[in-house]
Write a protein that holds these residues in place. Sequence first.
Motif, PDB file in Angstrom:
ATOM      1  N   ARG A 235       0.819  -1.205   0.000  1.00 26.03           N
ATOM      2  CA  ARG A 235       0.000   0.000   0.000  1.00 26.03           C
ATOM      3  C   ARG A 235       0.857   1.260   0.000  1.00 26.03           C
ATOM      4  N   LEU A 236       1.945   1.250   0.749  1.00 33.63           N
ATOM      5  CA  LEU A 236       2.817   2.423   0.759  1.00 33.63           C
ATOM      6  C   LEU A 236       3.543   2.587  -0.578  1.00 33.63           C
ATOM      7  N   GLN A 237       3.852   1.468  -1.231  1.00 36.51           N
ATOM      8  CA  GLN A 237       4.437   1.575  -2.563  1.00 36.51           C
ATOM      9  C   GLN A 237       3.409   2.093  -3.562  1.00 36.51           C
ATOM     10  N   GLY A 238       2.134   1.783  -3.332  1.00 32.55           N
ATOM     11  CA  GLY A 238       1.088   2.359  -4.173  1.00 32.55           C
ATOM     12  C   GLY A 238       1.033   3.866  -4.027  1.00 32.55           C
ATOM     13  N   VAL A 239       1.105   4.347  -2.790  1.00 27.18           N
ATOM     14  CA  VAL A 239       1.163   5.797  -2.556  1.00 27.18           C
ATOM     15  C   VAL A 239       2.413   6.372  -3.216  1.00 27.18           C
ATOM     16  N   ASN A 240       3.529   5.664  -3.086  1.00 26.64           N
ATOM     17  CA  ASN A 240       4.784   6.119  -3.685  1.00 26.64           C
ATOM     18  C   ASN A 240       4.659   6.228  -5.201  1.00 26.64           C
ATOM     19  N   THR A 241       3.986   5.267  -5.816  1.00 24.83           N
ATOM     20  CA  THR A 241       3.787   5.296  -7.267  1.00 24.83           C
ATOM     21  C   THR A 241       3.030   6.551  -7.679  1.00 24.83           C
ATOM     22  N   VAL A 242       1.981   6.875  -6.926  1.00 28.83           N
ATOM     23  CA  VAL A 242       1.186   8.064  -7.232  1.00 28.83           C
ATOM     24  C   VAL A 242       2.007   9.330  -7.025  1.00 28.83           C
ATOM     25  N   VAL A 243       2.787   9.382  -5.929  1.00 26.75           N
ATOM     26  CA  VAL A 243       3.606  10.572  -5.646  1.00 26.75           C
ATOM     27  C   VAL A 243       4.671  10.767  -6.720  1.00 26.75           C
ATOM     28  N   VAL A 244       5.368   9.687  -7.067  1.00 25.13           N
ATOM     29  CA  VAL A 244       6.457   9.790  -8.039  1.00 25.13           C
ATOM     30  C   VAL A 244       5.924  10.177  -9.414  1.00 25.13           C
ATOM     31  N   ALA A 245       4.749   9.642  -9.773  1.00 26.02           N
ATOM     32  CA  ALA A 245       4.179   9.970 -11.081  1.00 26.02           C
ATOM     33  C   ALA A 245       3.487  11.326 -11.073  1.00 26.02           C
ATOM     34  N   GLY A 246       2.820  11.649  -9.962  1.00 28.08           N
ATOM     35  CA  GLY A 246       2.029  12.869  -9.925  1.00 28.08           C
ATOM     36  C   GLY A 246       2.824  14.124  -9.660  1.00 28.08           C
ATOM     37  N   GLY A 247       3.884  14.029  -8.820  1.00 25.61           N
ATOM     38  CA  GLY A 247       4.664  15.205  -8.469  1.00 25.61           C
ATOM     39  C   GLY A 247       5.214  15.949  -9.676  1.00 25.61           C
ATOM     40  N   PRO A 248       5.940  15.286 -10.598  1.00 20.44           N
ATOM     41  CA  PRO A 248       6.469  15.997 -11.764  1.00 20.44           C
ATOM     42  C   PRO A 248       5.384  16.597 -12.651  1.00 20.44           C
ATOM     43  N   ARG A 249       4.226  15.922 -12.764  1.00 15.44           N
ATOM     44  CA  ARG A 249       3.144  16.464 -13.596  1.00 15.44           C
ATOM     45  C   ARG A 249       2.559  17.727 -12.969  1.00 15.44           C
ATOM     46  N   LEU A 250       2.406  17.715 -11.644  1.00 18.45           N
ATOM     47  CA  LEU A 250       1.976  18.943 -10.965  1.00 18.45           C
ATOM     48  C   LEU A 250       3.048  20.021 -11.081  1.00 18.45           C
ATOM     49  N   GLY A 251       4.318  19.588 -11.084  1.00 17.78           N
ATOM     50  CA  GLY A 251       5.410  20.528 -11.289  1.00 17.78           C
ATOM     51  C   GLY A 251       5.354  21.179 -12.664  1.00 17.78           C
ATOM     52  N   ASP A 252       4.984  20.395 -13.683  1.00 21.46           N
ATOM     53  CA  ASP A 252       4.817  20.959 -15.027  1.00 21.46           C
ATOM     54  C   ASP A 252       3.734  22.029 -15.021  1.00 21.46           C
ATOM     55  N   LEU A 253       2.623  21.728 -14.326  1.00 22.24           N
ATOM     56  CA  LEU A 253       1.524  22.692 -14.250  1.00 22.24           C
ATOM     57  C   LEU A 253       1.970  23.963 -13.532  1.00 22.24           C
ATOM     58  N   ARG A 254       2.666  23.804 -12.396  1.00 20.28           N
ATOM     59  CA  ARG A 254       3.153  24.966 -11.633  1.00 20.28           C
ATOM     60  C   ARG A 254       4.098  25.808 -12.472  1.00 20.28           C
ATOM     61  N   ALA A 255       5.058  25.160 -13.128  1.00 21.28           N
ATOM     62  CA  ALA A 255       6.058  25.899 -13.900  1.00 21.28           C
ATOM     63  C   ALA A 255       5.416  26.627 -15.076  1.00 21.28           C
ATOM     64  N   GLY A 256       4.523  25.951 -15.783  1.00 26.15           N
ATOM     65  CA  GLY A 256       3.875  26.570 -16.934  1.00 26.15           C
ATOM     66  C   GLY A 256       3.019  27.761 -16.534  1.00 26.15           C
ATOM     67  N   ALA A 257       2.242  27.608 -15.457  1.00 26.52           N
ATOM     68  CA  ALA A 257       1.373  28.691 -15.011  1.00 26.52           C
ATOM     69  C   ALA A 257       2.198  29.881 -14.525  1.00 26.52           C
ATOM     70  N   MET A 258       3.271  29.608 -13.795  1.00 23.45           N
ATOM     71  CA  MET A 258       4.106  30.689 -13.274  1.00 23.45           C
ATOM     72  C   MET A 258       4.857  31.397 -14.403  1.00 23.45           C
ATOM     73  N   ALA A 259       5.294  30.626 -15.393  1.00 23.92           N
ATOM     74  CA  ALA A 259       6.002  31.218 -16.526  1.00 23.92           C
ATOM     75  C   ALA A 259       5.084  32.130 -17.328  1.00 23.92           C
ATOM     76  N   ALA A 260       3.802  31.763 -17.413  1.00 17.79           N
ATOM     77  CA  ALA A 260       2.848  32.593 -18.144  1.00 17.79           C
ATOM     78  C   ALA A 260       2.708  33.960 -17.491  1.00 17.79           C
ATOM     79  N   GLY A 261       2.836  34.015 -16.162  1.00 20.83           N
ATOM     80  CA  GLY A 261       2.668  35.276 -15.467  1.00 20.83           C
ATOM     81  C   GLY A 261       3.948  36.058 -15.247  1.00 20.83           C
ATOM     82  N   PHE A 262       5.071  35.347 -15.053  1.00 23.23           N
ATOM     83  CA  PHE A 262       6.313  36.026 -14.662  1.00 23.23           C
ATOM     84  C   PHE A 262       7.485  35.761 -15.588  1.00 23.23           C
ATOM     85  N   GLY A 263       7.336  34.859 -16.535  1.00 26.69           N
ATOM     86  CA  GLY A 263       8.439  34.521 -17.421  1.00 26.69           C
ATOM     87  C   GLY A 263       9.133  33.239 -17.001  1.00 26.69           C
ATOM     88  N   GLY A 264       9.750  32.565 -17.968  1.00 27.27           N
ATOM     89  CA  GLY A 264      10.366  31.270 -17.716  1.00 27.27           C
ATOM     90  C   GLY A 264      11.512  31.323 -16.728  1.00 27.27           C
TER      91      GLY A 264
END
Length: 434
Positions: free
Chosen positions: A366-395
């Motif tokens: 079960r903890l490895q299942g959580v780990n799978t979600v964190v490892v896969a989801g973190g970078p994708r949320l990071g893409d969203l954060r970076a793209g949204a912030m770049a739109a407002g303040f620059g890359g």
Amino acid sequence: MTGVQQARARGARRWAIDLRPLGVPAYRRLWLGNGIAMFGFQFTAVAVPVEMYALTHDSFWVGLLGVAGFVPLLVFGLWGGAVADVRDRRLVLLGGSALLWASTLGLLLQAVFRVGSPVLLLVLVAVQSVAFAISSPARSAMLPRLVPDELVPAASTLNYTTFTAASVVGPLAAGLILSIWDDPQVALPIAYGADALLFTAMVWAALRLPALPPEPSPDGDGSPARAGLASVIDGFRYLATTPVLLLSFAVDLIAMILAMPRALFPEIAHDRFGGGGSVGWLFSAIAIGSMLGGLTSGWISRLRRQGLGLVVAVVAWGLAIAAAGFAHQLWLMVLLLGVAGAADLVSAVLRQSMLLVYAPDRMRGRLQGVNTVVVAGGPRLGDLRAGAMAAGFGGGVAWIAGGVASAVLVVVLAVAFPALLRYRAATSSSGDRD
């Protein structure tokens, strides 16, 4: 051998990647099969977006592939972890591998018969994600049952190093296929066929594993719990009562959401380096650093202050990313991203080792299942954060501010909740390693 030569040999052994886990036959087969399969999977990872764009000529459809891959992973990753705790992990791995193999064969067949359906591509990618979500927790959770506790960090390092090597070499090989055969109708079936053929190594390795049934339930009646919602909630309840593991997940999410610059690579490559091949170097740099970090990782398995080491590695990741954001020479940016990749390798190995050794076997899936979600989801949320912030303040601002914020927040969290800093590696051995 002279004294100087002996000293050099000892120094090399201290730094070189620790290969002792390969002395365990079951682990050696699993490592080899998984490494070959991961190399093959890179062919599909490149071929699917190429085919989608060739069919639609629309990047929106290519973007939908990420959604098709992430949503099933989010749902089935947690359920797959619960299944891994109540069923023989060898059988769970076999079942997930069979489904993954079938989805790859589906991609091959639709390319051979030139079906040309974007929707079918999305469905097959979703099935692949389901299969990965089922098999990944079982494959990771079985590691302490295959090798002694003191070799878990070394085995985790071997796994991560192999994955990063495949992530560097695999896309290059896939690109070679696409360049040799200019016609996608010829190149795509070859790429999918290569993946399907290489994946047989994973099936072979899973078949050769020993039986890995679940441990008896805590009440001693010997019957496992059911793999349902209550089981998943049980896993989260356990995680909430273990600050060390909870904090290890938190620092990883902070690092990936705030300091992952991947979504900014095309913009920065175009603005600073004129585009062209520079974007490829940026996308490869972190993986190259991780691979080199793994090859010089012999010291990780001897590290006792693993909690402190994890915090230092995550802070180093954030600072290296921030420093790379200031670079206006391609070689310097690639170098600093490589340093960040090496730090990421250390943090990933330490976090995985802590998770596998600290948690009881009945909770590992079960903890490895959580780990799978964190490892896969973190970078994708990071893409969203970076793209949204770049739109407002620059890359540049989005890149540098994210790295600095990540390092600062991790330090604040570690100081405010010192359980992670105090954590030391377990020295006892346990588990079934037949």
